[in-house]
Design a protein around this motif. Structure first.
Motif, PDB file in Angstrom:
ATOM      1  N   GLY A 408      48.323 -16.804 -15.532  1.00  0.00           N
ATOM      2  CA  GLY A 408      48.483 -17.536 -14.285  1.00  0.00           C
ATOM      3  C   GLY A 408      49.241 -16.743 -13.240  1.00  0.00           C
ATOM      4  O   GLY A 408      48.907 -16.759 -12.053  1.00  0.00           O
ATOM      5  N   ASN A 409      50.280 -16.024 -13.666  1.00  0.00           N
ATOM      6  CA  ASN A 409      51.051 -15.197 -12.739  1.00  0.00           C
ATOM      7  C   ASN A 409      50.195 -14.103 -12.117  1.00  0.00           C
ATOM      8  O   ASN A 409      50.317 -13.797 -10.929  1.00  0.00           O
ATOM      9  N   LEU A 410      49.324 -13.500 -12.931  1.00  0.00           N
ATOM     10  CA  LEU A 410      48.478 -12.425 -12.416  1.00  0.00           C
ATOM     11  C   LEU A 410      47.457 -12.951 -11.415  1.00  0.00           C
ATOM     12  O   LEU A 410      47.163 -12.287 -10.416  1.00  0.00           O
ATOM     13  N   VAL A 411      46.935 -14.146 -11.659  1.00  0.00           N
ATOM     14  CA  VAL A 411      46.044 -14.755 -10.669  1.00  0.00           C
ATOM     15  C   VAL A 411      46.815 -15.024  -9.388  1.00  0.00           C
ATOM     16  O   VAL A 411      46.342 -14.757  -8.278  1.00  0.00           O
ATOM     17  N   GLY A 412      48.025 -15.535  -9.540  1.00  0.00           N
ATOM     18  CA  GLY A 412      48.859 -15.787  -8.363  1.00  0.00           C
ATOM     19  C   GLY A 412      49.147 -14.533  -7.575  1.00  0.00           C
ATOM     20  O   GLY A 412      49.181 -14.546  -6.340  1.00  0.00           O
ATOM     21  N   MET A 413      49.330 -13.407  -8.272  1.00  0.00           N
ATOM     22  CA  MET A 413      49.575 -12.152  -7.576  1.00  0.00           C
ATOM     23  C   MET A 413      48.330 -11.715  -6.806  1.00  0.00           C
ATOM     24  O   MET A 413      48.424 -11.229  -5.683  1.00  0.00           O
ATOM     25  N   MET A 414      47.141 -11.914  -7.410  1.00  0.00           N
ATOM     26  CA  MET A 414      45.909 -11.555  -6.708  1.00  0.00           C
ATOM     27  C   MET A 414      45.706 -12.427  -5.470  1.00  0.00           C
ATOM     28  O   MET A 414      45.144 -11.988  -4.469  1.00  0.00           O
ATOM     29  N   LEU A 415      46.185 -13.666  -5.540  1.00  0.00           N
ATOM     30  CA  LEU A 415      46.072 -14.571  -4.397  1.00  0.00           C
ATOM     31  C   LEU A 415      47.180 -14.360  -3.375  1.00  0.00           C
ATOM     32  O   LEU A 415      47.088 -14.832  -2.249  1.00  0.00           O
ATOM     33  N   GLY A 416      48.257 -13.683  -3.783  1.00  0.00           N
ATOM     34  CA  GLY A 416      49.357 -13.443  -2.865  1.00  0.00           C
ATOM     35  C   GLY A 416      50.421 -14.514  -2.894  1.00  0.00           C
ATOM     36  O   GLY A 416      51.245 -14.592  -1.981  1.00  0.00           O
ATOM     37  N   ILE A 417      50.440 -15.348  -3.936  1.00  0.00           N
ATOM     38  CA  ILE A 417      51.451 -16.419  -4.000  1.00  0.00           C
ATOM     39  C   ILE A 417      52.474 -16.189  -5.101  1.00  0.00           C
ATOM     40  O   ILE A 417      53.386 -16.985  -5.285  1.00  0.00           O
ATOM     41  N   VAL A 418      52.327 -15.110  -5.856  1.00  0.00           N
ATOM     42  CA  VAL A 418      53.296 -14.704  -6.873  1.00  0.00           C
ATOM     43  C   VAL A 418      53.633 -13.248  -6.625  1.00  0.00           C
ATOM     44  O   VAL A 418      52.750 -12.444  -6.330  1.00  0.00           O
ATOM     45  N   THR A 419      54.907 -12.896  -6.705  1.00  0.00           N
ATOM     46  CA  THR A 419      55.314 -11.520  -6.445  1.00  0.00           C
ATOM     47  C   THR A 419      55.149 -10.649  -7.678  1.00  0.00           C
ATOM     48  O   THR A 419      55.083 -11.133  -8.813  1.00  0.00           O
ATOM     49  N   ASP A 449      53.962   5.628 -14.462  1.00  0.00           N
ATOM     50  CA  ASP A 449      53.333   6.568 -13.543  1.00  0.00           C
ATOM     51  C   ASP A 449      51.830   6.492 -13.585  1.00  0.00           C
ATOM     52  O   ASP A 449      51.173   7.163 -12.841  1.00  0.00           O
ATOM     53  N   ASP A 450      51.242   5.731 -14.525  1.00  0.00           N
ATOM     54  CA  ASP A 450      49.798   5.553 -14.547  1.00  0.00           C
ATOM     55  C   ASP A 450      49.363   4.497 -13.549  1.00  0.00           C
ATOM     56  O   ASP A 450      48.195   4.212 -13.413  1.00  0.00           O
ATOM     57  N   GLY A 451      50.312   3.898 -12.888  1.00  0.00           N
ATOM     58  CA  GLY A 451      49.959   2.808 -11.995  1.00  0.00           C
ATOM     59  C   GLY A 451      50.264   1.458 -12.589  1.00  0.00           C
ATOM     60  O   GLY A 451      49.825   0.445 -12.088  1.00  0.00           O
ATOM     61  N   ALA A 452      51.035   1.441 -13.660  1.00  0.00           N
ATOM     62  CA  ALA A 452      51.379   0.151 -14.236  1.00  0.00           C
ATOM     63  C   ALA A 452      52.337  -0.580 -13.309  1.00  0.00           C
ATOM     64  O   ALA A 452      53.000   0.002 -12.470  1.00  0.00           O
ATOM     65  N   MET A 453      52.437  -1.879 -13.489  1.00  0.00           N
ATOM     66  CA  MET A 453      53.287  -2.675 -12.616  1.00  0.00           C
ATOM     67  C   MET A 453      54.747  -2.328 -12.856  1.00  0.00           C
ATOM     68  O   MET A 453      55.204  -2.282 -13.973  1.00  0.00           O
ATOM     69  N   LYS A 454      55.455  -2.106 -11.805  1.00  0.00           N
ATOM     70  CA  LYS A 454      56.876  -1.825 -11.932  1.00  0.00           C
ATOM     71  C   LYS A 454      57.600  -2.433 -10.741  1.00  0.00           C
ATOM     72  O   LYS A 454      57.027  -2.599  -9.667  1.00  0.00           O
ATOM     73  N   PRO A 455      58.875  -2.796 -10.898  1.00  0.00           N
ATOM     74  CA  PRO A 455      59.575  -3.497  -9.833  1.00  0.00           C
ATOM     75  C   PRO A 455      59.604  -2.726  -8.539  1.00  0.00           C
ATOM     76  O   PRO A 455      59.791  -1.519  -8.515  1.00  0.00           O
ATOM     77  N   GLY A 456      59.383  -3.436  -7.458  1.00  0.00           N
ATOM     78  CA  GLY A 456      59.456  -2.829  -6.138  1.00  0.00           C
ATOM     79  C   GLY A 456      60.290  -3.706  -5.234  1.00  0.00           C
ATOM     80  O   GLY A 456      61.401  -4.068  -5.562  1.00  0.00           O
ATOM     81  N   ASP A 457      59.712  -4.087  -4.093  1.00  0.00           N
ATOM     82  CA  ASP A 457      60.481  -4.901  -3.167  1.00  0.00           C
ATOM     83  C   ASP A 457      60.189  -6.382  -3.335  1.00  0.00           C
ATOM     84  O   ASP A 457      60.675  -7.206  -2.577  1.00  0.00           O
ATOM     85  N   GLY A 458      59.366  -6.721  -4.347  1.00  0.00           N
ATOM     86  CA  GLY A 458      59.095  -8.124  -4.600  1.00  0.00           C
ATOM     87  C   GLY A 458      58.058  -8.716  -3.686  1.00  0.00           C
ATOM     88  O   GLY A 458      57.814  -9.916  -3.710  1.00  0.00           O
ATOM     89  N   LYS A 459      57.411  -7.907  -2.862  1.00  0.00           N
ATOM     90  CA  LYS A 459      56.436  -8.436  -1.918  1.00  0.00           C
ATOM     91  C   LYS A 459      55.145  -8.810  -2.642  1.00  0.00           C
ATOM     92  O   LYS A 459      54.796  -8.252  -3.662  1.00  0.00           O
ATOM     93  N   THR A 460      54.435  -9.756  -2.075  1.00  0.00           N
ATOM     94  CA  THR A 460      53.143 -10.120  -2.609  1.00  0.00           C
ATOM     95  C   THR A 460      52.085  -9.214  -2.006  1.00  0.00           C
ATOM     96  O   THR A 460      52.352  -8.447  -1.085  1.00  0.00           O
ATOM     97  N   MET A 461      50.861  -9.342  -2.512  1.00  0.00           N
ATOM     98  CA  MET A 461      49.773  -8.515  -2.014  1.00  0.00           C
ATOM     99  C   MET A 461      49.436  -8.897  -0.582  1.00  0.00           C
ATOM    100  O   MET A 461      49.308 -10.064  -0.246  1.00  0.00           O
TER     101      MET A 461
END
Length: 488
Positions: A408-419, A449-461
Motif C-alpha cells: 500500500g505504501n508503494l502505491v501511495g508513493m506512485m500516486l504521490g501521497i506517501v513519501t 547505489d543501484d537505485g534502491a530506495m534510500k532516505p532523502g528529503d521526504g518529498k513525494t513523487m
C-alpha cells in the motif's frame, strides 16, 4: 551514480491506452456491455473476462484497453498475445572479467584494488541496465505475454547473481529464456542443461569423471522437469555422470571438456546407454512425469491454484501431442471456460514485480524502471537474485500483514501521497522484525547505489496523479481489476 532519489524528481504522467496524456482527474470509462459467448466457447466474454485475461497473460490493462479487448473478442485477443512482435533489442552486454593474475602482479596494491573495483562496478552497471530494459518492456506492454513467460521461466529455470557473480552469463541465460519463452520447453531444457550461468550456479564446473557433482543432475530432475518422487537416487548419480565435462570459460561462455566427461555406460530412468548431457535430457523428456510437471507448473502459475487430476492429465496429454510447444498449450488454456471460473478470478496473489508493474499500468502512470525494480526488491523479489534454486515461493508466501502494508505504501508513493521516507521506515521496521517476506533495504533489495530506495528529503513523487475511486475501467468488482494490493 544513479539514485532513486534522482528519479523521484521526474514527473509521473498519466496516459491513455494509446499513449495520449489524460488529466489526472479523468473519470473511469463506462464499462463495456457483456457479450455473448464467442463461437460458443462456453464462457461469457465481457469486461470482467477480458480484464482477467489481461491480468494473467499480461501485466494488467491501461485505461481504455479493456473495452478494446472486449470488442476484439477472446480468440483475437489471445492470438494477439501469443504472436511474438518485433522485440525491442536488448542492451549490448559483454563478458567483463578481472585482469589475469600476472597482470595484477604488475600493479601496486592500491591499483590492484582499483582495477577489481572498476570491473565490479562495470559489471554491476551492465546488469542494472539490462534489468531496467526488461522492466521497461513489461511496463510498456509491447509484448506482454513474452515478458510474462520470460518471468515465469526466470522463476523456474533459475540461477542467482549472488552465486554466479558475473552479469554476462546471467544475461545470456535471460536471453535463452526470452528467445524460447513461447517456443518449445524441450529446447529450453536442452539449453538450460548447458547454460553457463546454470553450470556455475550448480557447480557443474567441478563435475568430472571419477568425481561427479550431483547438483545439476538433481535440480534438473527435481525442479526443472520431473518433480520429487519420479526418479531415484541412483538416477541422480547416473545423470551426474552424463553431465560431466560441461563447463564454462573464464569469460562465462559454454565449454565442453571431453577429457573430463565420463563416457561409460549409464542407466537413467530405465534407459541404458553411453548417455551424455543431451542424451540425458532426451530420456527425461520421454517421461510422462515430465509433461505432467510442466503442465502443472504452467496452469498453477496462470490460475493461481493447482489443477485437479483429470484436468492435469488432459493438458499433459495435449502438451505431449504438441511436442512440448508452449503457444498451443497457452491458447488452449486461455480459451478454456475453466480459466474464467469465479473462484480464480481476482484471487491470484501477484509477485512483487507483477504488482509494481501492473499497478503502474492500471493507474495509467509512467514510473521509471528503477522505482518499479526497487519496490519489488523491497517486497522480496529482486530480479536475477532468487533466494534459492527453487526460485521464489508464489501465492500467499508473498503476503504478511507487514508486507501488505508495504504494498500500500508503494502505491501511495506512485500516486504521490506517501513519501519515500515513509516507505523506507516501513522497510526498516520489517527488517528489524525479521519479516521474511521483505528484505531490508541493504540486504536482498537492490543496493543503495543501484537505485534502491534510500532516505532523502521526504518529498513525494512530483507530478503524480491524484487518487481516484479505486476502480479500473470496465471492471465489475474491485478484486477483478487488481485494486486489492495483492491479487489479480
Amino acid at each position: 551514480m544513479l539514485l532513486l532519489a534522482t528519479f523521484l524528481l521526474l514527473p509521473v504522467v498519466l496516459v491513455s491506452g494509446d499513449g495520449a496524456k489524460i488529466p489526472t482527474t479523468a473519470k473511469a470509462e463506462t464499462p463495456a456491455k457483456a457479450q455473448t459467448p464467442a463461437k460458443n466457447l462456453g464462457f461469457t466474454w465481457d469486461a470482467r473476462a477480458a480484464e482477467h485475461l489481461l491480468n494473467r497473460a499480461a501485466f494488467g490493462a491501461r485505461p481504455g484497453e479493456i473495452d478494446a479487448a472486449v470488442a476484439a473478442g477472446p480468440e483475437a485477443l489471445v492470438d494477439r498475445l501469443l504472436t511474438k512482435r518485433a522485440d525491442t533489442e536488448a542492451p549490448f552486454f559483454e563478458p567483463i572479467v578481472e585482469p589475469y593474475p600476472r597482470e595484477l602482479k604488475e600493479l601496486s596494491p592500491d591499483d590492484q584494488k582499483k582495477a577489481k573495483r572498476d570491473v565490479a562496478e562495470k559489471d554491476r552497471r551492465q546488469l542494472l541496465e539490462y534489468m531496467g530494459w526488461w522492466i521497461d518492456s513489461m511496463s510498456r506492454g509491447d509484448d506482454p505475454l513474452l515478458d510474462r513467460m520470460t518471468l515465469f521461466w526466470h522463476g523456474l529455470l533459475t540461477s542467482s547473481i549472488e552465486q554466479v557473480k558475473r552479469s554476462y552469463p546471467m544475461l545470456q541465460q535471460n536471453q535463452l529464456l526470452r528467445t524460447n519463452a513461447l517456443g518449445s520447453y524441450s529446447d529450453l531444457l536442452y539449453g538450460i542443461a548447458k547454460d553457463p550461468a546454470m553450470l556455475i550456479f550448480l557447480n557443474n564446473n567441478s563435475n568430472r569423471k571419477g568425481n561427479p557433482n550431483e547438483n545439476l543432475a538433481r535440480e534438473l530432475m527435481e525442479l526443472f522437469s520431473l518433480g520429487v518422487g519420479n526418479y531415484t537416487e541412483n538416477d541422480i548419480k547416473e545423470a551426474a555422470r552424463a553431465l560431466t565435462g560441461r563447463s564454462t570459460t573464464r569469460e562465462g561462455t559454454y565449454q565442453y571438456r571431453p577429457n573430463l566427461h565420463d563416457d561409460g555406460e549409464k542407466t537413467v530412468l530405465g534407459v541404458k546407454g553411453k548417455l551424455d548431457g543431451d542424451g540425458l535430457v532426451k530420456v527425461i523428456l520421454q517421461q510422462d512425469a515430465c509433461t505432467r510437471y510442466v503442465a502443472r507448473k504452467l496452469i498453477t502459475y496462470f490460475e493461481g491454484v493447482e489443477p485437479d487430476k483429470a484436468r492435469l492429465e488432459q493438458y499433459a496429454t495435449f502438451l505431449r501431442k504438441n511436442d512440448f510447444a508452449i503457444q498451443p498449450f497457452l491458447r488452449k488454456l486461455f480459451l478454456d471456460p475453466a480459466f474464467y471460473r469465479d473462484e480464480i478470478v481476482g484471487a491470484r496473489v501477484q509477485s512483487p514485480i507483477e504488482f509494481m508493474v501492473s499497478t503502474s499500468r492500471r493507474m495509467g502512470t509512467q514510473v521509471p524502471a528503477i522505482i518499479l525494480g526497487s519496490g519489488a526488491a523491497l517486497l522480496g523479489q529482486r530480479l536475477f537474485a532468487p533466494p534459492s534454486v527453487k526460485g521464489w515461493d508464489e501465492g500467499m508466501s508473498w503476503i504478511t500483514t507487514s508486507s501488505l502494508m508495504q504494498r500500500g505504501n508503494l502505491v501511495g508513493m506512485m500516486l504521490g501521497i506517501v513519501t519515500m521516507d515513509n516507505v523506507l521506515d516501513q522497510a526498516d521496521m520489517l527488517a528489524s522484525a525479521n519479516d521474511p517476506a521483505t528484505p531490508a533495504t541493504g540486504d536482498g533489495a537492490m543496493k543503495p547505489d543501484d537505485g534502491a530506495m534510500k532516505p532523502g528529503d521526504g518529498k513525494t513523487m512530483k507530478g503524480s496523479g491524484k487518487p481516484d475511486d479505486g476502480t479500473m475501467t470496465g471492471s465489475t468488482k474491485p478484486d477483478d481489476c487488481g485494486t486489492k494490493p495483492a491479487t489479480s
